[in-house]
Scaffold this active site. Sequence first.
Site, PDB file in Angstrom:
ATOM      1  N   GLN A 133       0.942  -1.195  -0.263  1.00  0.00           N
ATOM      2  CA  GLN A 133       0.021  -0.328  -0.020  1.00  0.00           C
ATOM      3  C   GLN A 133       0.402   1.264  -0.108  1.00  0.00           C
ATOM      4  O   GLN A 133       0.456   2.411  -0.265  1.00  0.00           O
ATOM      5  CB  GLN A 133      -0.963  -0.528   1.230  1.00  0.00           C
ATOM      6  CG  GLN A 133      -0.339   0.326   2.849  1.00  0.00           C
ATOM      7  CD  GLN A 133      -0.893   0.203   3.720  1.00  0.00           C
ATOM      8  OE1 GLN A 133      -2.021  -1.514   4.423  1.00  0.00           O
ATOM      9  NE2 GLN A 133      -1.689   1.193   4.196  1.00  0.00           N
ATOM     10  N   CYS A 139      -5.426   0.965   3.361  1.00  0.00           N
ATOM     11  CA  CYS A 139      -5.488  -0.738   4.046  1.00  0.00           C
ATOM     12  C   CYS A 139      -6.705  -1.676   4.574  1.00  0.00           C
ATOM     13  O   CYS A 139      -7.344  -2.809   3.454  1.00  0.00           O
ATOM     14  CB  CYS A 139      -4.745  -1.501   5.703  1.00  0.00           C
ATOM     15  SG  CYS A 139      -5.943   0.276   6.538  1.00  0.00           S
ATOM     16  N   HIS A 271      -5.758  -1.299  12.019  1.00  0.00           N
ATOM     17  CA  HIS A 271      -5.316  -1.414  10.619  1.00  0.00           C
ATOM     18  C   HIS A 271      -6.470  -2.823  10.305  1.00  0.00           C
ATOM     19  O   HIS A 271      -6.476  -3.470  11.216  1.00  0.00           O
ATOM     20  CB  HIS A 271      -3.912  -2.625  11.029  1.00  0.00           C
ATOM     21  CG  HIS A 271      -3.554  -2.334   9.629  1.00  0.00           C
ATOM     22  ND1 HIS A 271      -2.862  -1.833   8.255  1.00  0.00           N
ATOM     23  CD2 HIS A 271      -2.291  -3.436   9.154  1.00  0.00           C
ATOM     24  CE1 HIS A 271      -2.294  -2.214   7.957  1.00  0.00           C
ATOM     25  NE2 HIS A 271      -2.176  -3.687   7.618  1.00  0.00           N
ATOM     26  N   ASN A 291      -1.241  -9.154   4.512  1.00  0.00           N
ATOM     27  CA  ASN A 291      -0.776  -7.431   4.568  1.00  0.00           C
ATOM     28  C   ASN A 291      -0.348  -7.230   3.421  1.00  0.00           C
ATOM     29  O   ASN A 291       0.360  -7.345   2.834  1.00  0.00           O
ATOM     30  CB  ASN A 291       0.385  -7.680   5.959  1.00  0.00           C
ATOM     31  CG  ASN A 291       0.118  -6.584   6.774  1.00  0.00           C
ATOM     32  OD1 ASN A 291      -0.694  -5.227   6.525  1.00  0.00           O
ATOM     33  ND2 ASN A 291       1.281  -5.974   7.830  1.00  0.00           N
TER      34      ASN A 291
END
Length: 324
Positions: A133, A139, A271, A291
């Site tokens: 990102q 996110c 997150h 992630n």
Amino acid sequence: MHLEKFLLILVSILACNTLTLKSLDDEWTLWKSDHERRYSSPKEEDVRRKIWEANWQKVTEHNKLADQGKKSYWMKMNHFADKTANELKLKSCLRNSTSQERNFKSYQGKKYQTGPPNVDWRDEKCVTAVKDQGLCGSCWAFATVGTIESRFCIKYGPLVELSEQQLVDCDYYNGGCCGGYPSSALEYIIDHGLMKSSKYKYKGYNSECRFKYRQALQVNASKFYDFRGEDNIASALAHDGPLSITFAVDVDFFFYDKGIFDGDCAPYSNHAMLAVGYGAMDYEEYWIVKNSWGHYWGENGYVKIKRNVNLCNIGDWASAADLV
């Protein structure tokens, strides 16, 4: 005689310090090269070097304990290593919704049998490559797009990479690079569809909406929902596929390397990531989570997170959609 011993010890200490400094110099140079760091001035580099050294000390001390079996995960000097704790905390990318906006629906309405002991949707080739990102607080978009990519693959066959940038630019209910939350992003996707990432490439900053309906993959869903509880998340994950989860990231998480993370947490969820599976190792249960910080972070972009203790609020809020 005592003076000679003192001088010998002093020389040894100075020699060790010199070797340590030389070693750190070499590591700093290598780290800058690996992560393509260029600083605007010698003064800025000196400041970043001091931050880097403090993080190096932190990582080194933690890993000594991990090597002794006193910690369940290891850390590494990754691309966050020249950032302060306050700078890392600014990466928060989850906009908390109000109680009116969040409509939690219990997953108990679905009659699932107990899932298998291990699940990993990567084995089914229904998880896209790890993405990055960058400096954008997007996110929420990566976690949501990842959910749709995987569930579309599970339902229909092909694995298609879809556009996070479309959500950043065009989902006006969310805040682009200033944060958002997955459930409202799912609503946008169901209403509008998603273009392929090759047609709407990721930039990592807010820009004008360039959405083209005719080029969008239409997503048909019977419903989208938020739900709570690690048991419910595991059941949904095993039977329906990957889903977005939220997590209260604190500083240590940024330096995660491998093992089962069970470190410190922030006071609130900040997150979003994509849960793609779960398992156990030496009787320690964990989540497998993708992630959006690049493949060089963690275990090739993934993290194992301790399961069934609601670590860092991981069981507080998950989002998914049932595709038809």
